[in-house]
Enzyme design. Structure first.
Site, PDB file in Angstrom:
ATOM      1  N   HIS A 158     -62.988 -58.798  75.098  1.00 44.01           N
ATOM      2  CA  HIS A 158     -62.797 -58.687  73.565  1.00 44.01           C
ATOM      3  C   HIS A 158     -61.499 -58.063  73.261  1.00 44.01           C
ATOM      4  O   HIS A 158     -60.968 -58.309  72.130  1.00 44.01           O
ATOM      5  CB  HIS A 158     -63.959 -57.417  73.407  1.00 44.01           C
ATOM      6  CG  HIS A 158     -63.947 -57.004  72.025  1.00 44.01           C
ATOM      7  ND1 HIS A 158     -64.820 -57.152  71.092  1.00 44.01           N
ATOM      8  CD2 HIS A 158     -63.287 -55.791  71.580  1.00 44.01           C
ATOM      9  CE1 HIS A 158     -64.363 -56.523  69.966  1.00 44.01           C
ATOM     10  NE2 HIS A 158     -63.669 -55.687  70.284  1.00 44.01           N
ATOM     11  N   GLU A 159     -61.027 -57.089  73.967  1.00 39.17           N
ATOM     12  CA  GLU A 159     -59.713 -56.289  73.524  1.00 39.17           C
ATOM     13  C   GLU A 159     -58.592 -57.127  73.776  1.00 39.17           C
ATOM     14  O   GLU A 159     -57.601 -57.452  72.628  1.00 39.17           O
ATOM     15  CB  GLU A 159     -59.432 -55.071  74.393  1.00 39.17           C
ATOM     16  CG  GLU A 159     -60.175 -53.879  74.364  1.00 39.17           C
ATOM     17  CD  GLU A 159     -60.547 -53.540  73.018  1.00 39.17           C
ATOM     18  OE1 GLU A 159     -59.651 -53.677  72.227  1.00 39.17           O
ATOM     19  OE2 GLU A 159     -61.750 -53.155  72.746  1.00 39.17           O
ATOM     20  N   HIS A 201     -58.430 -59.344  70.456  1.00 43.56           N
ATOM     21  CA  HIS A 201     -57.727 -58.641  69.489  1.00 43.56           C
ATOM     22  C   HIS A 201     -56.246 -58.739  69.474  1.00 43.56           C
ATOM     23  O   HIS A 201     -55.425 -59.243  68.529  1.00 43.56           O
ATOM     24  CB  HIS A 201     -57.828 -57.250  69.591  1.00 43.56           C
ATOM     25  CG  HIS A 201     -59.232 -56.686  68.765  1.00 43.56           C
ATOM     26  ND1 HIS A 201     -59.546 -56.962  67.456  1.00 43.56           N
ATOM     27  CD2 HIS A 201     -60.078 -56.088  69.294  1.00 43.56           C
ATOM     28  CE1 HIS A 201     -60.760 -56.311  67.216  1.00 43.56           C
ATOM     29  NE2 HIS A 201     -61.187 -55.763  68.329  1.00 43.56           N
ATOM     30  N   GLU A 222     -63.679 -57.165  64.186  1.00 40.17           N
ATOM     31  CA  GLU A 222     -64.865 -56.922  65.197  1.00 40.17           C
ATOM     32  C   GLU A 222     -65.292 -58.038  65.772  1.00 40.17           C
ATOM     33  O   GLU A 222     -65.778 -58.364  66.887  1.00 40.17           O
ATOM     34  CB  GLU A 222     -65.420 -55.541  64.990  1.00 40.17           C
ATOM     35  CG  GLU A 222     -64.679 -54.133  65.057  1.00 40.17           C
ATOM     36  CD  GLU A 222     -63.978 -54.109  66.464  1.00 40.17           C
ATOM     37  OE1 GLU A 222     -64.614 -54.448  67.421  1.00 40.17           O
ATOM     38  OE2 GLU A 222     -62.924 -54.079  66.550  1.00 40.17           O
TER      39      GLU A 222
END
Length: 286
Positions: free
Chosen positions: A131-132, A135, A202
């Site tokens: 997930h990071e 980003h 997100e």
């Protein structure tokens, strides 16, 4: 392209808010000074905000020698995402959380708390770090860091307006009630702008992280665990720097009512539901 236009407009709105507060403090001269300060803040944030945020959280850089399993996990996921290897940091905090920062994929960093390493399985942790990295892949990290820095500056400037007052175009003191209203409403407006920037990103990072890891169910399980554990564990550094909360995978701040209404993060239940839909059907809901 639409997301970049939207983000540019939102950052312009934060800068405009900064200028309005400057005008309330010092009239036209205050507006000009606020504009110059905002431009300077954006320049400073572009080059140095990642270092500033990592220092705020007392993040310690780790290597393959000092944290081999965690480092290699990030390395493997970065390879799957086609990204350069980011710098990897650990934060000695009990609350489970993680974030990414940096100005571009070539100068990125990912950080996780010791708390998140303690409660998640290896599969769940892969989902979080993917997930990071999503980003980073989507270039969200610069926008989130810039907006966090500017929102913090707006709050500081609004407080300055209350304690030191301001003057209008004719040099007359500004009504103190107006100053108090600015101190309350300006940070709220900055939070609304941050919320508009953060919530959609997100969801996109959840989707992108699930693609990178190939395991949307693991990320859904991780979000459920983080949500339950984080609610009962304070995060002192995040409470001291609330403008940075939107950088985290889960809102680290405690509070209900308006705090939840103006949260920069989507509802955890909705994030989990979308990921489970992806796990079952192979597609992420629009």
């Amino acid at each position: 392209m639409f997301n970049w236009i939207k983000t540019f407009m939102l950052m312009a709105a934060i800068t405009a808010l900064f200028i309005v507060i400057g005008g309330m403090i010092g009239g036209r001269s205050g507006m000009m000074l606020a504009l110059l300060f905002a431009l300077g803040m954006n320049f400073f944030s572009y080059w140095f905000s990642d270092k500033m945020v990592l220092r705020m959280y007392n993040a310690q850089e780790v290597s393959e020698t000092t944290a081999p399993q965690f480092y290699r996990m990030v390395q493997e996921l970065a390879g799957r995402a086609g990204l350069p290897m980011p710098r990897v940091y650990l934060i000695d905090e009990a609350q489970p959380n993680a974030f990414a920062t940096g100005r571009n994929p070539e100068h990125a960093a990912v950080a996780a708390t010791t708390g998140i390493l303690n409660i998640l399985s290896e599969r769940e942790l892969r989902g979080v770090m993917a997930h990071e990295l999503a980003h980073v892949q989507h270039r969200d990290i610069l926008i989130s860091t810039l907006s966090a820095t500017m929102a913090g500056a707006i709050s500081a400037l609004a407080n300055f307006a209350v304690f030191f007052g301001g003057r209008d175009e004719e040099g007359r003191p500004v009504n103190p009630i107006a100053g108090i209203a600015v101190a309350i409403l300006a940070p709220l407006a900055a939070s609304l702008i941050q919320m508009a920037i953060s919530r959609a990103r997100e969801f996109e990072a959840d989707r992108g992280g699930a693609v990178i890891s190939g395991d949307p169910q693991a990320l859904a399980s991780a979000l459920d665990k983080i949500h339950r554990f984080a609610a009962g564990i304070p995060f002192a550094a995040a409470e001291a720097h609330p403008a940075t909360a939107q950088m985290m995978i889960m809102n680290p701040l405690h509070g209900g009512g308006l705090a939840n209404l103006f949260s920069t993060h989507p509802a955890t239940e909705e994030r989990i539901a979308r990921l489970m839909h992806m796990a079952q059907t192979g597609t992420y809901p629009a």
